[in-house]
Design an enzyme around this catalytic site. Sequence first.
Site, short mmCIF file in Angstrom:
data_model
loop_
_atom_site.label_atom_id
_atom_site.label_comp_id
_atom_site.label_asym_id
_atom_site.label_seq_id
_atom_site.Cartn_x
_atom_site.Cartn_y
_atom_site.Cartn_z
N SER A 198 33.41 39.04 38.13
CA SER A 198 34.61 38.22 38.35
C SER A 198 34.55 36.99 37.47
CB SER A 198 34.69 37.80 39.82
OG SER A 198 34.80 38.93 40.66
N GLY A 200 37.13 34.40 37.62
CA GLY A 200 38.15 33.47 38.08
C GLY A 200 39.53 33.81 37.54
N GLY A 203 40.22 36.80 35.09
CA GLY A 203 40.17 38.20 35.49
C GLY A 203 38.76 38.72 35.65
N GLY A 229 37.48 37.25 45.36
CA GLY A 229 36.39 38.18 45.05
C GLY A 229 36.22 39.25 46.12
N ASP A 230 36.47 38.89 47.37
CA ASP A 230 36.36 39.86 48.47
C ASP A 230 37.48 40.90 48.38
OD1 ASP A 230 34.24 38.28 49.35
OD2 ASP A 230 35.58 37.04 50.58
#
Length: 290
Positions: A198, A200, A203, A229-230
């Site tokens: 990830s 931020g 992308g 992120g989850d």
Amino acid sequence: MILTVTLNLALDVTYDVATLTRHATHRVQRVRQRAGGKGVNVSRVLASLGQETLATGLCGGPTGDLVRKDLHKAGLSHAFHTISGDTRRAVTVVDDDATVFNEPGPLVHPAEWSLFQAHFTRLARSASVVVFSGSLPPGLPDDAYATLIGLAGGAKTIVDTSGPALGAAVAAAPSLLKPNARELAETGLSPAGPLVVSRGGEGMRAMADGRCWEARPPEVLTGNPTGAGDAAAAALAVALRDGSPWEEALRDAVALSAAAVLTPVAGAVDHAAYRRFLSKVSVKEVPCPW
């Protein structure tokens, strides 16, 4: 069924403020409180997509009771193992971004860890994918996730963690590693297996089968990125279960994580935005940076 594991469960408390300023008194505009921890957030997103999911991990004390009560109210399937310590709280202060204060979590005793391993082994028998998410509470060894990967049987595994736990998990060869760019850099490792990083607002990047891809969201977004992120991990779990092509998996993960930024609390997504973003996410093959 997709099983999520949250060893350092939390009660998430979110404060909305106009502007967060250091060393100042703030008037909180709104307070929200609900069960959290990265794996719980993954299960919430999966359930909202109509996917079968079960959340497990370690839970204890009065705060743990509040977490269980909230999960029951939300109708989210869970099977947490009870420990003697009190589940932690995680406080997020949101203005036009998010600032997070994470408590360390309860001390987990060796006997409790041993009992959880047996509990996890039973649950994993019914899982097609297991998602291991978040930090480790005090008392657990750095190789806790690596140990559980070895107990997952035939289930595919995703690890989303940081620090020594991430380094130890690499050696256990999970089906997919999903750190963020900072977490990967801090380990100093160059994983050879499937990897999604990830980045931020920029992308994600992925590496698998000797190839690399970059996926970018369709627009610059402001909001609460805490659960982005989850949401991505939820999308990747479905893709891993279904054997989706990596380009498709990345597009779905970036669209879903972007839609999560637009919601006020972690574990939720803006489904209209998700559908809109799906056709607009840019995915291209790039030279491998690792």
